[in-house]
Design an enzyme around this catalytic site. Structure first.
Site, PDB file in Angstrom:
ATOM      1  N   ARG A  59       0.810  -1.230   0.000  1.00 41.34           N
ATOM      2  CA  ARG A  59       0.000   0.000   0.000  1.00 41.34           C
ATOM      3  C   ARG A  59       0.835   1.268   0.000  1.00 41.34           C
ATOM      4  O   ARG A  59       0.326   2.344  -0.343  1.00 41.34           O
ATOM      5  CB  ARG A  59      -1.018  -0.044   1.144  1.00 41.34           C
ATOM      6  CG  ARG A  59      -2.149  -1.047   0.853  1.00 41.34           C
ATOM      7  CD  ARG A  59      -3.147  -1.114   1.985  1.00 41.34           C
ATOM      8  NE  ARG A  59      -2.606  -1.633   3.208  1.00 41.34           N
ATOM      9  CZ  ARG A  59      -2.531  -2.936   3.508  1.00 41.34           C
ATOM     10  NH1 ARG A  59      -2.974  -3.843   2.664  1.00 41.34           N
ATOM     11  NH2 ARG A  59      -2.006  -3.319   4.646  1.00 41.34           N
ATOM     12  N   GLU A  96       4.620 -10.726  14.789  1.00 42.68           N
ATOM     13  CA  GLU A  96       4.046 -11.228  16.039  1.00 42.68           C
ATOM     14  C   GLU A  96       4.407 -12.708  16.201  1.00 42.68           C
ATOM     15  O   GLU A  96       4.845 -13.146  17.260  1.00 42.68           O
ATOM     16  CB  GLU A  96       2.531 -11.033  15.991  1.00 42.68           C
ATOM     17  CG  GLU A  96       1.860 -11.075  17.336  1.00 42.68           C
ATOM     18  CD  GLU A  96       0.362 -10.817  17.196  1.00 42.68           C
ATOM     19  OE1 GLU A  96      -0.078 -10.388  16.119  1.00 42.68           O
ATOM     20  OE2 GLU A  96      -0.355 -11.085  18.179  1.00 42.68           O
TER      21      GLU A  96
END
Ligand code: AMP
Length: 171
Positions: A59, A96
């Site tokens: 993006r 994560e």
């Protein structure tokens, strides 16, 4: 800024439960909103005095090229692994769960060039920090990092100590 926020669609639970996704496609399709965001990023990048505008896949590619064009600068992409065709330099970073990596063409930046890094969202900061390290591996200087959205509660700035960090919108 409240008007710009009203153009961003929040999608709870995407791409997985617990994530509130900030969808900028609804902003991009609004002519006034798109113009305001590009001008806002352009104004900041002008002050940062740079040679190149770097966009992070995917993006970041929506925003970095129009900002580069507006400033009369070149655009360089940082991409996911094995997408760039010529010789690359790679940086791994922690997610994560597990790791991911980003690549840049080895000849994208000449030593001493000043680079502004552009992406849509600053979340935990791992992606932006990896892009900054790639710039420095090639001998460039990170003039600034500019984002459309910063998620303040994730404190991504703590992964970018000593850098100029700018975000148009804060949540
Ligand atoms: P991070 O490395 O955690 O700062 O994640 C930054 C990257 O993940 C950016 O390139 C964003 O496009 C994307 N991202 C992370 N969290 C969100 C979110 N809540 N909404 C939209 N995009 C996100």
């Amino acid at each position: 800024m409240d008007h710009l926020k009203s153009l961003i669609r929040e999608v709870p639970g995407f791409p997985k439960p617990g994530i509130n996704f900030y969808d900028i496609t609804t902003l991009l399709k609004d002519a006034g909103g798109l113009g305001a965001v590009i001008h806002g990023l352009e104004a900041h990048c002008k002050d940062a005095a740079c040679d190149l505008i770097l966009g992070i896949e995917a993006r970041g590619f929506f925003f970095a090229p129009p900002v580069a064009y507006a400033l009369g600068k070149g655009f360089i992409p940082v991409r996911k692994p094995n997408k760039l065709p010529a010789a690359t330099v790679k940086m791994e970073y922690a997610l994560e769960y597990g790791t991911d990596s980003l690549e840049i063409h080895a000849d994208a930046i000449q030593p001493g060039q000043r680079v502004v890094i552009v992406d849509d969202v600053l979340a935990t900061g791992g992606t932006a920090a990896a892009a900054a390290k790639l710039v420095e591996k090639l001998g460039g200087t990170v003039a600034s990092l500019a984002f459309v959205i910063e998620l303040d509660f994730l404190n991504g700035r703590s992964k970018l100590p000593g850098y100029d960090v700018f975000s148009l919108l804060h949540y």
